[in-house]
Design a protein around this motif. Sequence first.
Motif, PDB file in Angstrom:
ATOM      1  N   SER A 111       0.868  -1.049  -0.073  1.00 13.45           N
ATOM      2  CA  SER A 111      -0.172  -0.198   0.024  1.00 13.45           C
ATOM      3  C   SER A 111       1.243   1.062   0.393  1.00 13.45           C
ATOM      4  N   LEU A 112       1.920   1.416  -0.311  1.00 12.89           N
ATOM      5  CA  LEU A 112       2.619   2.241  -1.260  1.00 12.89           C
ATOM      6  C   LEU A 112       2.450   2.619  -2.240  1.00 12.89           C
ATOM      7  N   ALA A 113       2.768   2.017  -3.414  1.00 11.66           N
ATOM      8  CA  ALA A 113       2.761   2.908  -4.860  1.00 11.66           C
ATOM      9  C   ALA A 113       1.809   4.088  -5.167  1.00 11.66           C
ATOM     10  N   GLN A 114       0.393   3.306  -4.018  1.00  3.46           N
ATOM     11  CA  GLN A 114      -0.620   4.465  -4.697  1.00  3.46           C
ATOM     12  C   GLN A 114      -0.487   6.006  -4.381  1.00  3.46           C
ATOM     13  N   TYR A 115       0.715   6.023  -3.361  1.00  5.63           N
ATOM     14  CA  TYR A 115       1.095   7.621  -3.021  1.00  5.63           C
ATOM     15  C   TYR A 115       1.942   7.508  -3.428  1.00  5.63           C
ATOM     16  N   LEU A 116       3.220   7.152  -4.452  1.00  2.00           N
ATOM     17  CA  LEU A 116       3.942   8.055  -4.953  1.00  2.00           C
ATOM     18  C   LEU A 116       4.061   8.437  -6.271  1.00  2.00           C
ATOM     19  N   THR A 117       5.106   8.797  -7.100  1.00  3.42           N
ATOM     20  CA  THR A 117       4.586   9.622  -8.232  1.00  3.42           C
ATOM     21  C   THR A 117       5.162   8.489  -9.168  1.00  3.42           C
ATOM     22  N   GLY A 118       5.058   8.691 -10.591  1.00  2.00           N
ATOM     23  CA  GLY A 118       5.936   7.727 -11.361  1.00  2.00           C
ATOM     24  C   GLY A 118       7.278   7.501 -11.321  1.00  2.00           C
ATOM     25  N   PRO A 119       7.675   8.975 -10.859  1.00  2.00           N
ATOM     26  CA  PRO A 119       9.714   8.439 -10.313  1.00  2.00           C
ATOM     27  C   PRO A 119       9.995   7.839  -9.018  1.00  2.00           C
ATOM     28  N   GLU A 120       9.183   8.802  -8.511  1.00  2.00           N
ATOM     29  CA  GLU A 120       9.751   8.244  -7.179  1.00  2.00           C
ATOM     30  C   GLU A 120       9.692   6.830  -7.020  1.00  2.00           C
ATOM     31  N   LEU A 121       8.230   6.549  -7.214  1.00  2.00           N
ATOM     32  CA  LEU A 121       8.731   5.228  -7.897  1.00  2.00           C
ATOM     33  C   LEU A 121       9.219   3.901  -8.606  1.00  2.00           C
ATOM     34  N   ASP A 122       9.974   4.710  -9.451  1.00  2.00           N
ATOM     35  CA  ASP A 122      10.638   4.590 -10.244  1.00  2.00           C
ATOM     36  C   ASP A 122      12.661   3.840  -9.478  1.00  2.00           C
ATOM     37  N   ALA A 123      12.483   4.930  -8.316  1.00  2.00           N
ATOM     38  CA  ALA A 123      13.666   5.444  -7.727  1.00  2.00           C
ATOM     39  C   ALA A 123      13.651   4.428  -6.766  1.00  2.00           C
ATOM     40  N   TYR A 124      12.760   3.937  -6.377  1.00  2.00           N
ATOM     41  CA  TYR A 124      12.307   3.686  -5.246  1.00  2.00           C
ATOM     42  C   TYR A 124      12.591   1.654  -5.804  1.00  2.00           C
ATOM     43  N   LEU A 125      12.853   1.532  -6.384  1.00  2.00           N
ATOM     44  CA  LEU A 125      12.548  -0.392  -6.988  1.00  2.00           C
ATOM     45  C   LEU A 125      13.884   0.298  -7.651  1.00  2.00           C
ATOM     46  N   ARG A 126      14.501   1.534  -7.552  1.00  2.00           N
ATOM     47  CA  ARG A 126      16.334   0.861  -8.325  1.00  2.00           C
ATOM     48  C   ARG A 126      16.974   0.769  -6.929  1.00  2.00           C
ATOM     49  N   ASP A 127      15.953   1.281  -6.107  1.00  2.00           N
ATOM     50  CA  ASP A 127      17.097   0.839  -4.836  1.00  2.00           C
ATOM     51  C   ASP A 127      16.759  -0.630  -4.375  1.00  2.00           C
ATOM     52  N   TRP A 128      15.555  -0.590  -4.221  1.00  4.46           N
ATOM     53  CA  TRP A 128      15.762  -1.452  -3.734  1.00  4.46           C
ATOM     54  C   TRP A 128      16.703  -2.550  -3.744  1.00  4.46           C
ATOM     55  N   ARG A 129      16.337  -2.671  -5.390  1.00  3.82           N
ATOM     56  CA  ARG A 129      16.918  -3.659  -6.769  1.00  3.82           C
ATOM     57  C   ARG A 129      18.607  -4.391  -5.658  1.00  3.82           C
ATOM     58  N   ARG A 130      18.897  -3.169  -5.504  1.00  2.00           N
ATOM     59  CA  ARG A 130      20.713  -2.478  -4.755  1.00  2.00           C
ATOM     60  C   ARG A 130      21.296  -2.999  -3.878  1.00  2.00           C
ATOM     61  N   LEU A 131      19.266  -2.994  -2.440  1.00  2.00           N
ATOM     62  CA  LEU A 131      19.803  -3.188  -1.304  1.00  2.00           C
ATOM     63  C   LEU A 131      19.527  -4.698  -0.867  1.00  2.00           C
ATOM     64  N   LEU A 132      18.920  -5.409  -1.924  1.00  5.35           N
ATOM     65  CA  LEU A 132      18.349  -6.885  -2.257  1.00  5.35           C
ATOM     66  C   LEU A 132      20.080  -7.623  -2.395  1.00  5.35           C
ATOM     67  N   LYS A 133      19.922  -8.968  -1.677  1.00  5.17           N
ATOM     68  CA  LYS A 133      20.880  -9.796  -1.836  1.00  5.17           C
ATOM     69  C   LYS A 133      20.693 -10.320  -3.656  1.00  5.17           C
ATOM     70  N   PRO A 134      21.404 -11.385  -4.099  1.00  6.95           N
ATOM     71  CA  PRO A 134      21.145 -12.121  -5.495  1.00  6.95           C
ATOM     72  C   PRO A 134      20.513 -12.787  -4.297  1.00  6.95           C
ATOM     73  N   GLY A 135      19.108 -12.795  -5.338  1.00  8.70           N
ATOM     74  CA  GLY A 135      18.556 -14.358  -5.028  1.00  8.70           C
ATOM     75  C   GLY A 135      17.394 -13.538  -3.832  1.00  8.70           C
ATOM     76  N   GLY A 136      17.061 -12.275  -3.713  1.00 15.03           N
ATOM     77  CA  GLY A 136      16.569 -11.617  -2.660  1.00 15.03           C
ATOM     78  C   GLY A 136      15.014 -11.185  -3.766  1.00 15.03           C
ATOM     79  N   ARG A 137      14.680 -11.061  -2.689  1.00 21.85           N
ATOM     80  CA  ARG A 137      13.266 -10.630  -3.110  1.00 21.85           C
ATOM     81  C   ARG A 137      12.492  -8.975  -2.713  1.00 21.85           C
ATOM     82  N   LEU A 138      11.718  -8.833  -3.836  1.00 17.49           N
ATOM     83  CA  LEU A 138      10.261  -8.084  -3.459  1.00 17.49           C
ATOM     84  C   LEU A 138       9.109  -8.017  -3.528  1.00 17.49           C
ATOM     85  N   ILE A 139       8.153  -7.726  -2.921  1.00 11.32           N
ATOM     86  CA  ILE A 139       6.615  -7.897  -2.111  1.00 11.32           C
ATOM     87  C   ILE A 139       6.297  -6.234  -2.816  1.00 11.32           C
ATOM     88  N   LEU A 140       5.254  -6.290  -3.479  1.00  9.25           N
ATOM     89  CA  LEU A 140       4.746  -4.885  -3.659  1.00  9.25           C
ATOM     90  C   LEU A 140       3.509  -5.759  -3.823  1.00  9.25           C
TER      91      LEU A 140
END
Length: 230
Positions: A111-140
């Motif tokens: 329940s976060l994506a709906q409160y972000l602009t498109g560029p804000e969401l894309d920036a978060y996605l890049r950050d989460w990708r960087r922070l996750l280990k190989p094999g790590g998972r994101l649940i959006l």
Amino acid sequence: MVSSWREFWDRDTPIYVNARHKARHYAGLSREIAALVPHPDAIVLDHGCGEALSADRVAEACGLLHLCEASPRQRDALAQRYAGNPRITVLAPEEVAALPTAGLDLVVANSLAQYLTGPELDAYLRDWRRLLKPGGRLILADVIPPQLGAVSDATALLAFARRDGFLPAALLGLARTFLSDYRALRRRLGLARYDEAEMLARLTAAGFTAERMPRNLGHNQGRMAFLARV
């Protein structure tokens, strides 16, 4: 007048119709998140966690749980609530950005994506990708599709309330929400909406391998959840 979603969430809101609604919401969500933890030593980030009333249940299933909340008021309450739990830390968004690269096993953003602009969401996605280990998972999760309206949300809430024993309060709460500044803010600022293909494309562009999950987290199955792997 409230001018932003961040300002709205930094105070008492009419979203939860009573204490039982709030407690049942967070209890159910924590059970679902705990079930997604990949192993007992996992390091987990719940980004946009809200009040996280049952976060201790998630912490029992993992090695370390980071709770991230943009609202200073909510962060203070979380820090007090979990001050005695060594498995829980409370972070501001800028502190999440400073976490070690490839240090997380699981990120949950419900329940976060709906409160972000498109560029804000894309920036978060890049950050989460960087922070996750190989094999790590994101649940959006709790992503709103374009065709879903307020009536569908209200219907899902009433079904949840009937099942969990707070239907009269839910009926009154819907009326209160209709008259509140949440409705005006939703009309003025809007909520970001994504169809399945668009969200999968954003996740892929950020470097994930992604798919839609069979079920959303929480009670509203009109909304969508996505599993993205590093």
